[in-house]
Design an enzyme around this catalytic site. Structure first.
Site, mmCIF file in Angstrom:
data_model
loop_
_atom_site.group_PDB
_atom_site.id
_atom_site.type_symbol
_atom_site.label_atom_id
_atom_site.label_comp_id
_atom_site.label_asym_id
_atom_site.label_seq_id
_atom_site.Cartn_x
_atom_site.Cartn_y
_atom_site.Cartn_z
ATOM 1 N N GLY A 110 0.838 -1.205 0.000
ATOM 2 C CA GLY A 110 0.000 0.000 0.000
ATOM 3 C C GLY A 110 0.865 1.244 0.000
ATOM 4 O O GLY A 110 2.042 1.218 -0.368
ATOM 5 N N ARG A 111 0.262 2.356 0.466
ATOM 6 C CA ARG A 111 0.958 3.648 0.395
ATOM 7 C C ARG A 111 2.229 3.694 1.249
ATOM 8 O O ARG A 111 3.259 4.206 0.811
ATOM 9 C CB ARG A 111 0.016 4.768 0.842
ATOM 10 C CG ARG A 111 -0.930 5.191 -0.264
ATOM 11 C CD ARG A 111 -1.942 6.172 0.259
ATOM 12 N NE ARG A 111 -2.949 5.456 1.016
ATOM 13 C CZ ARG A 111 -4.240 5.688 0.955
ATOM 14 N NH1 ARG A 111 -4.699 6.640 0.191
ATOM 15 N NH2 ARG A 111 -5.094 4.987 1.651
ATOM 16 N N ILE A 112 2.138 3.174 2.474
ATOM 17 C CA ILE A 112 3.308 3.260 3.366
ATOM 18 C C ILE A 112 4.451 2.359 2.869
ATOM 19 O O ILE A 112 5.597 2.820 2.776
ATOM 20 C CB ILE A 112 2.903 2.968 4.833
ATOM 21 C CG1 ILE A 112 1.956 4.084 5.323
ATOM 22 C CG2 ILE A 112 4.135 2.896 5.738
ATOM 23 C CD1 ILE A 112 1.233 3.786 6.615
ATOM 24 N N THR B 12 4.640 -2.037 11.690
ATOM 25 C CA THR B 12 4.011 -0.754 12.054
ATOM 26 C C THR B 12 2.566 -0.689 11.558
ATOM 27 O O THR B 12 1.958 0.378 11.571
ATOM 28 C CB THR B 12 4.782 0.455 11.461
ATOM 29 O OG1 THR B 12 4.784 0.324 10.038
ATOM 30 C CG2 THR B 12 6.207 0.544 11.972
ATOM 31 N N ARG C 150 -0.659 -3.159 12.106
ATOM 32 C CA ARG C 150 -1.503 -3.426 13.271
ATOM 33 C C ARG C 150 -0.978 -4.676 13.966
ATOM 34 O O ARG C 150 -0.598 -5.659 13.308
ATOM 35 C CB ARG C 150 -2.962 -3.667 12.854
ATOM 36 C CG ARG C 150 -3.731 -2.403 12.521
ATOM 37 C CD ARG C 150 -4.001 -1.559 13.756
ATOM 38 N NE ARG C 150 -4.779 -0.358 13.479
ATOM 39 C CZ ARG C 150 -4.276 0.844 13.206
ATOM 40 N NH1 ARG C 150 -2.976 1.017 13.155
ATOM 41 N NH2 ARG C 150 -5.067 1.882 13.012
ATOM 42 N N GLU D 278 -2.687 -3.428 23.263
ATOM 43 C CA GLU D 278 -2.054 -2.125 23.501
ATOM 44 C C GLU D 278 -2.839 -1.362 24.564
ATOM 45 O O GLU D 278 -4.058 -1.226 24.417
ATOM 46 C CB GLU D 278 -2.006 -1.317 22.206
ATOM 47 C CG GLU D 278 -1.147 -1.984 21.146
ATOM 48 C CD GLU D 278 -1.165 -1.249 19.802
ATOM 49 O OE1 GLU D 278 -1.840 -0.213 19.685
ATOM 50 O OE2 GLU D 278 -0.492 -1.723 18.872
ATOM 51 N N HIS E 153 3.023 2.633 19.559
ATOM 52 C CA HIS E 153 2.047 2.918 18.495
ATOM 53 C C HIS E 153 1.959 4.437 18.230
ATOM 54 O O HIS E 153 0.925 5.058 18.499
ATOM 55 C CB HIS E 153 0.661 2.353 18.860
ATOM 56 C CG HIS E 153 -0.256 2.298 17.654
ATOM 57 N ND1 HIS E 153 -1.269 1.383 17.525
ATOM 58 C CD2 HIS E 153 -0.288 3.041 16.507
ATOM 59 C CE1 HIS E 153 -1.906 1.575 16.376
ATOM 60 N NE2 HIS E 153 -1.319 2.578 15.740
ATOM 61 N N ALA F 50 3.837 5.750 15.269
ATOM 62 C CA ALA F 50 4.611 5.954 14.045
ATOM 63 C C ALA F 50 4.104 7.139 13.234
ATOM 64 O O ALA F 50 4.851 7.731 12.461
ATOM 65 C CB ALA F 50 4.580 4.686 13.193
HETATM 66 N N1 LIG Z 1 1.638 2.569 13.572
HETATM 67 C C1 LIG Z 1 0.955 3.639 13.208
HETATM 68 O O1 LIG Z 1 0.961 4.674 13.872
HETATM 69 C C2 LIG Z 1 0.169 3.588 11.921
HETATM 70 C C3 LIG Z 1 -0.085 4.804 11.240
HETATM 71 C C4 LIG Z 1 -0.748 4.750 10.036
HETATM 72 C C5 LIG Z 1 -1.193 3.545 9.524
HETATM 73 N N2 LIG Z 1 -0.981 2.382 10.230
HETATM 74 C C6 LIG Z 1 -1.453 1.099 9.713
HETATM 75 O O2 LIG Z 1 -0.802 0.850 8.479
HETATM 76 C C7 LIG Z 1 -1.750 0.261 7.589
HETATM 77 C C8 LIG Z 1 -1.292 0.463 6.158
HETATM 78 O O3 LIG Z 1 -1.346 1.825 5.810
HETATM 79 P P1 LIG Z 1 -1.282 2.259 4.266
HETATM 80 O O4 LIG Z 1 -1.418 3.747 4.230
HETATM 81 O O5 LIG Z 1 -0.129 1.622 3.597
HETATM 82 O O6 LIG Z 1 -2.635 1.598 3.760
HETATM 83 P P2 LIG Z 1 -3.191 1.437 2.267
HETATM 84 O O7 LIG Z 1 -4.672 1.478 2.416
HETATM 85 O O8 LIG Z 1 -2.522 2.387 1.341
HETATM 86 O O9 LIG Z 1 -2.718 -0.034 1.870
HETATM 87 C C9 LIG Z 1 -3.245 -1.192 2.422
HETATM 88 C C10 LIG Z 1 -2.786 -2.340 1.533
HETATM 89 O O10 LIG Z 1 -3.170 -3.563 2.171
HETATM 90 C C11 LIG Z 1 -3.440 -4.480 1.136
HETATM 91 N N3 LIG Z 1 -4.239 -5.586 1.663
HETATM 92 C C12 LIG Z 1 -5.456 -5.517 2.210
HETATM 93 N N4 LIG Z 1 -5.880 -6.741 2.561
HETATM 94 C C13 LIG Z 1 -4.886 -7.590 2.231
HETATM 95 C C14 LIG Z 1 -4.710 -8.994 2.315
HETATM 96 N N5 LIG Z 1 -5.668 -9.770 2.833
HETATM 97 N N6 LIG Z 1 -3.568 -9.535 1.868
HETATM 98 C C15 LIG Z 1 -2.588 -8.763 1.352
HETATM 99 N N7 LIG Z 1 -2.705 -7.423 1.220
HETATM 100 C C16 LIG Z 1 -3.833 -6.849 1.653
HETATM 101 C C17 LIG Z 1 -4.179 -3.668 0.101
HETATM 102 O O11 LIG Z 1 -4.110 -4.268 -1.186
HETATM 103 C C18 LIG Z 1 -3.441 -2.329 0.153
HETATM 104 O O12 LIG Z 1 -2.457 -2.247 -0.850
HETATM 105 C C19 LIG Z 1 -3.046 0.960 7.969
HETATM 106 O O13 LIG Z 1 -4.175 0.208 7.600
HETATM 107 C C20 LIG Z 1 -2.951 1.101 9.464
HETATM 108 O O14 LIG Z 1 -3.528 -0.036 10.086
HETATM 109 C C21 LIG Z 1 -0.300 2.393 11.412
#
Ligand SMILES: NC(=O)c1ccc[n+]([C@@H]2O[C@H](COP(=O)([O-])OP(=O)(O)OC[C@H]3O[C@@H](n4cnc5c(N)ncnc54)[C@H](O)[C@@H]3O)[C@@H](O)[C@H]2O)c1
Length: 345
Positions: free
Chosen positions: A164-166, A244, A246, A275, A294, A296
């Site tokens: 995904g984006r991160i 980072t 869940r 948590e 938690h 990040a």
């Molecule tokens: N630690 C922190 O403070 C913090 C901060 C921001 C986000 N996050 C977590 O990071 C996660 C990811 O963020 P992002 O911006 O990259 O999200 P995003 O929505 O851009 O990407 C999520 C990706 O997960 C993939 N996905 C979904 N279900 C799947 C599966 N069953 N198998 C394989 N891939 C699957 C999707 O195809 C997508 O590319 C968030 O959902 C959030 O839970 C944590």
């Protein structure tokens, strides 16, 4: 409906939250966030059943609560993850759910990279050597004897789950560090992988080939404990595991076993299964584990942007407009039917 009837409820806000940035967009509409710290769901339902928007950043919105939100148009998540909001219940009630989309992608990638380098270069341990007057011991363990293996990182393989984006922001950093980047994400097209210079691989292949596995999975029934015994067994004994996304996407007991039995070399974790963790959680006393609470996504700039965006999302829906960051677009047709003035649809 006039502005004075709008009710926007912030559930469990931080005691010091002033909402000044949310109010930049809400003030002109005459809307002020009201705060509630409910003892239980019943108290929340009593306060929220006539609310137009319920902001629950630090509260789990269960289906039976959402089912009672009779006037609610929007549940903003306040973060990227929406796993504290029951999406099927929101859909059944026709309520939009929004997230912060790409507001703090860079912060999370930077933080994950910090954990990665801390784990690779034993950051916590080295700091301890200096502050406890063991400077020479620190040097001896690393240089002449190398009891603590220290990977170069440059030239290694970075394995990203999912893409995904991160993780895409992680790949940029990986390329900057001279790493080869591979990723598993069955929902991302070959074009996107190619555009980012990242090789698409199966989950098993990522675990087998990567020197560092960085996990950024969102939590859902599908991803619950997706990284477990089989994935840790596939990793190299020198592998580092960074997480980072869940905590609940990782089988934590399997991670603890893999670390204890030295089937992987170390971990850097911003998220845990529970948590805050129980003080007896073995991860808290493992020398090869770097932890953070938690956070990040935190940054001075991001904290303000997050609040401004939430204010804009709320202001939009109160005026019948579709906000940015909708995560349940299937609800939109019925939502617009109900809330968007006929001439503006
Ligand atoms: N630690 C922190 O403070 C913090 C901060 C921001 C986000 N996050 C977590 O990071 C996660 C990811 O963020 P992002 O911006 O990259 O999200 P995003 O929505 O851009 O990407 C999520 C990706 O997960 C993939 N996905 C979904 N279900 C799947 C599966 N069953 N198998 C394989 N891939 C699957 C999707 O195809 C997508 O590319 C968030 O959902 C959030 O839970 C944590």
């Amino acid at each position: 409906m006039t502005a004075r009837h709008w009710k926007v409820l912030a559930v469990n806000p931080h005691p010091e939250a002033t909402f000044e940035h949310e109010h930049e967009a809400l003030g002109p509409l005459g809307v002020e966030l009201q705060r509630i710290t409910p003892r239980d769901d019943a108290e929340l339902i009593a306060a929220a059943r006539d609310a137009d928007v319920v902001v629950a950043m630090r509260y789990r919105l269960r289906p039976d609560v959402i089912a009672r939100l009779d006037r609610c148009r929007l549940l903003p998540s306040g973060g990227i993850g929406v796993d504290h909001i029951d999406l099927p219940a929101a859909a059944a009630k026709g309520i939009l759910v929004t997230n912060m989309a790409d507001t703090f992608v860079e912060e999370v990638a930077n933080h994950a990279w910090m954990l990665l380098l801390m784990a690779a270069r034993h950051g916590v341990w080295l700091h301890e050597m200096v502050v406890t007057n063991r400077w020479r011991e620190g040097q001896d363990q690393i240089y002449p004897i190398l009891r603590k293996p220290m990977p170069r990182v440059t030239g290694q393989v970075l394995g990203l789950v999912p893409f995904g984006r991160i993780p895409r922001a992680m790949a940029k950093r990986g390329h900057g560090f001279g790493m080869t980047c591979i990723a598993y994400d069955p929902y991302v097209s070959a074009e996107v992988f190619a555009e980012h210079g990242v090789e698409s691989a199966s989950l098993d292949e990522v675990c087998r080939r990567a020197d560092i596995v960085s996990c950024h999975l969102p939590h859902s029934p599908e991803t619950h404990r997706m990284i477990g015994e089989a994935q840790f067994a596939a990793m190299k004994p020198s592998a580092l595991f960074i997480s980072t996304g869940r905590g609940k996407v990782v089988d934590e007991a399997a991670l603890i076993r893999a670390l204890r039995e030295k089937r992987i070399a170390g971990a850097g974790l911003d998220v845990l299964e529970d948590e805050p963790p129980d003080p007896s959680n073995p991860l808290l006393s493992m020398p090869n584990v770097t932890l953070s609470p938690h956070m990040a996504s935190a940054s001075d700039v991001g904290a303000v942007e997050r609040r401004r965006l939430m204010g804009r999302q709320i202001a939009a829906v109160l005026q019948g407009q579709v906000p940015i960051g909708v995560v349940n677009p299937a609800v939109l047709p019925s939502w617009q039917e109900r809330w968007t003035p006929v001439g503006a649809r």
